[in-house]
Design an enzyme around this catalytic site. Structure first.
Site, PDB file in Angstrom:
ATOM      1  N   VAL A 104       5.037   1.738 -42.946  1.00  9.18           N
ATOM      2  CA  VAL A 104       5.962   2.638 -42.266  1.00  9.18           C
ATOM      3  C   VAL A 104       7.354   2.045 -42.415  1.00  9.18           C
ATOM      4  O   VAL A 104       7.571   0.849 -42.154  1.00  9.18           O
ATOM      5  CB  VAL A 104       5.621   2.792 -40.768  1.00  9.18           C
ATOM      6  CG1 VAL A 104       6.601   3.750 -40.100  1.00  9.18           C
ATOM      7  CG2 VAL A 104       4.191   3.283 -40.590  1.00  9.18           C
ATOM      8  N   CYS A 105       8.291   2.862 -42.876  1.00  5.66           N
ATOM      9  CA  CYS A 105       9.682   2.437 -42.968  1.00  5.66           C
ATOM     10  C   CYS A 105       9.814   1.164 -43.822  1.00  5.66           C
ATOM     11  O   CYS A 105       9.288   1.090 -44.922  1.00  5.66           O
ATOM     12  CB  CYS A 105      10.230   2.255 -41.556  1.00  5.66           C
ATOM     13  SG  CYS A 105      12.009   2.092 -41.416  1.00  5.66           S
ATOM     14  N   THR A 106      10.481   0.145 -43.297  1.00  7.13           N
ATOM     15  CA  THR A 106      10.735  -1.071 -44.066  1.00  7.13           C
ATOM     16  C   THR A 106       9.515  -1.975 -44.173  1.00  7.13           C
ATOM     17  O   THR A 106       9.598  -3.058 -44.761  1.00  7.13           O
ATOM     18  CB  THR A 106      11.903  -1.854 -43.447  1.00  7.13           C
ATOM     19  OG1 THR A 106      11.650  -2.064 -42.051  1.00  7.13           O
ATOM     20  CG2 THR A 106      13.208  -1.098 -43.611  1.00  7.13           C
TER      21      THR A 106
END
Length: 320
Positions: A104-106
């Site tokens: 998720v995301c970074t």
């Protein structure tokens, strides 16, 4: 049927990156015959503080643990942690035995550090795309999508995109009906397809200056009306010539192009999420006829409205 879902955390993690997807699987288990078991993991185990200050209890990473799906969460402070070897080695050892490895995301940076993203199509938060490309030279990083699936690897954009990805993971395990029911229970607008844009054109157009922000909002709310240069200039209180020059300087796009972009985006939202005919969508979004809508779609997306609707409504293709 039982499926273990692991969430890999580290200090200052973004709490919604973990709790949003975990809730999807929690409710999905209630609505299906799959017993999902969510486990929070960290290098040392024990209490771990998120970036919001909320503390969650975690289990210590164990190479002997087996998970159906392992999700690495993101953080605004990922740069302080993703180069560590402990998480990278754990991910390398888990990759061959885990059915789905996700971020998720970074969280994608941790997968990249472990060498797992080599040769893959991936994404991350739009603000960190270029940084990911620097650390994953042999990876095809998609700039503006909600999530990407490449084989066993699933990566997603910022925060709420993890929920969209998790709804897609749930749909793969069960079916669209269960996933849709979970979205309704969570009071969510049903999950965005992976190819949906992270940033709307309205945000991108208004990113340089607030000068025309109210006008852009007005255009978005009045797409079905006649939106000539004269109409827009009058609404902005400017002469047509001065308006055209100033608008392009501020937004990087001509008024006509901006109107078309917003119309196409609005049409795309309806094609993917509304039970409307292409003709009705064309009329509602300000295209004179379906043929003009088709030409605009082919120019911007490389496919017709009908092809896009078919692509994202086909369960076998929706999550590719």
């Amino acid at each position: 049927m039982k499926k273990r879902i692991g969430f890999l955390l580290y200090p200052d993690f973004q709490i919604l990156d973990a709790t949003g997807p975990a809730t999807v699987f929690e409710i999905g288990g209630m609505m299906s015959d799959i017993a999902y078991e969510n486990t929070l993991l960290s290098v040392e185990g024990g209490p771990l503080r998120s970036s919001s200050g909320i503390v969650l209890e975690t289990d210590k990473m164990d190479a002997n643990q087996a998970f159906d799906t392992l999700i690495v969460v993101g953080s605004a402070y990922y740069r302080d942690y993703f180069k560590g070897e402990a998480i990278a080695e754990y991910l390398r050892r888990q990759a061959p035995r885990t059915r789905r490895l996700c971020s998720v995301c970074t969280g994608a940076f941790f997968l990249a550090r472990a060498g797992i993203l080599s040769g893959r199509r991936v994404t991350t938060h739009w603000q960190d795309i270029d940084h990911l490309r620097e650390h994953a030279h042999d990876t095809e990083v998609e700039r503006d999508v909600v999530y990407v699936r490449d084989g066993q690897i699933w990566t997603s954009g910022g925060i709420t995109a993890g929920i969209d990805m998790s709804l897609a993971l749930l749909a793969e395990d069960t079916d669209e009906t269960i996933s849709r029911g979970v979205a309704q229970t969570m009071v969510l607008y049903y999950h965005r397809p992976g190819g949906e844009k992270q940033l709307s054109s309205l945000v991108q157009l208004g990113s340089g200056s607030d000068r025309f922000s109210l006008l852009l909002g007005w255009i978005r709310a009045n797409l079905s009306t006649e939106l000539s240069i004269e109409t827009l200039a009058a609404h902005a209180g400017m002469s047509p010539r001065n308006f055209s020059r100033s608008f392009k300087t501020e937004t990087g796009m001509s008024p006509a192009k901006a109107v078309e972009t917003l119309r196409v985006e609005a049409a795309r939202e309806r094609i993917l999420n509304a039970h409307m005919s292409i003709e009705a969508i064309a009329a509602e979004t300000g295209f004179a006829d379906p043929e003009r809508l088709r030409r605009a779609f082919n120019r911007i997306y490389g496919m017709s409205p009908q092809q896009m609707r078919h692509s994202f409504s086909n369960p076998k293709r929706r999550f590719d």
